[in-house]
Design an enzyme around this catalytic site. Structure first.
Site, short mmCIF file in Angstrom:
data_model
loop_
_atom_site.label_atom_id
_atom_site.label_comp_id
_atom_site.label_asym_id
_atom_site.label_seq_id
_atom_site.Cartn_x
_atom_site.Cartn_y
_atom_site.Cartn_z
N GLY A 132 98.88 -52.64 -78.19
CA GLY A 132 98.04 -53.82 -78.28
C GLY A 132 97.45 -54.24 -76.95
CD GLU A 135 95.26 -51.64 -80.63
OE1 GLU A 135 94.90 -51.08 -81.68
OE2 GLU A 135 96.33 -52.30 -80.53
#
Length: 281
Positions: A132, A135
């Site tokens: 994450g 991301e």
């Protein structure tokens, strides 16, 4: 509020420093107009993002979007080890399928809010940016990294898949083959390799990372704010369609820019051979 391509987020470039105005627990937030600095502040878990942190990110991004004096934001992680090490595995370990999908959608919402903030967001990748965390960095418009940065999508190594946009943004940035290699292999890459494949815009020594980000932020902030937003919008919207559609979007942006006071100020300043004074209108 943030997270919509249609939001109005122009700025006048005036303001003074404020810090943690809303009392965030997992983030450090500072405004020193025209720059806002957002720091994920959970160094004990390498800045892993749990649900509470995601909620705070939505709130702080809304605050940046709604602050006319802020023109550029810098996003980084606290400490020297991590930008964001990923999602907090302690929260993920026991989720049901529906709960996991909802968690993915919330992370996607954060990344969407970054991408469509209407103001440039610079990622200062100071260490691990995994899962994450990678991301979130991908959603930022520009990424600078220290020589200690390591980026990757290691989800397949624990039986998961990227869930906050990695399967979509990473191949668009580095190309299909390189994106698939990172996603399917799961191994993180170092800063120099990330720079080589276009994942990082620049690599600098750790002590130079924030000064480099701030110098870039101030340079962007000195440009016409509405024009910056229109250019960002044209690039991002145009990449999702054919070239012919992108050219129409660009022409529309060019026409809208011509209606602004900053356009007239820029032209007059150029002809008078003086620095322009943009007002964001």
């Amino acid at each position: 509020m943030a997270a919509s391509p249609e939001d109005d987020a122009g700025g006048d470039g005036l303001g003074r420093q404020e810090e943690n105005r809303m009392g965030y627990e997992n983030l450090s937030f500072e405004k020193d107009a025209p720059i806002a600095r957002i720091t994920v502040n959970r160094p004990s878990v390498m800045n892993a993002m749990n649900l509470a942190t995601l909620d705070e990110m939505i709130a702080v991004l809304g605050e940046v979007a709604d602050s006319p004096e802020v023109r550029v934001a810098i996003l980084t992680g606290a400490g020297e080890k991590a930008f964001i090490a990923g999602a907090d595995i302690r929260e993920l370990a026991h989720l049901s399928a529906l709960e996991a999908r909802a968690f993915a959608r919330k992370g996607q919402h954060v990344c969407h809010a970054i991408q469509w903030l209407g103001k440039p967001v610079i990622a200062a990748v100071n260490g691990f940016a995994l899962g994450g965390g990678c991301e979130v960095a991908l959603a930022c418009h520009i990424r600078l990294g220290s020589t200690e940065a390591r980026l990757g999508q290691p989800e397949v190594m624990i039986g998961a898949v990227p869930g906050w946009g990695g399967t979509q943004r990473l191949p668009r940035i580095v190309g299909l083959g390189r994106g698939l290699e990172m996603i399917l292999g799961g191994d993180p890459i170092g800063a120099e390799e990330a720079y080589r494949i276009g994942l990082l815009n620049r690599v600098v020594a750790p002590e130079e990372l924030m000064p480099a980000c701030e110098e870039l932020a101030r340079r962007i902030a000195s440009r016409a704010p509405v024009a910056v937003r229109l250019a960002m919008d044209a690039v991002q919207r145009g990449m999702d369609g054919p070239m012919t559609t992108g050219l129409l979007i660009e022409a529309d942006a060019f026409g809208l820019a011509a209606s602004t006071g900053d356009w007239r100020e820029g032209a007059e300043a150029f002809l008078a051979k003086r620095p322009p004074e943009f007002r964001g209108e």
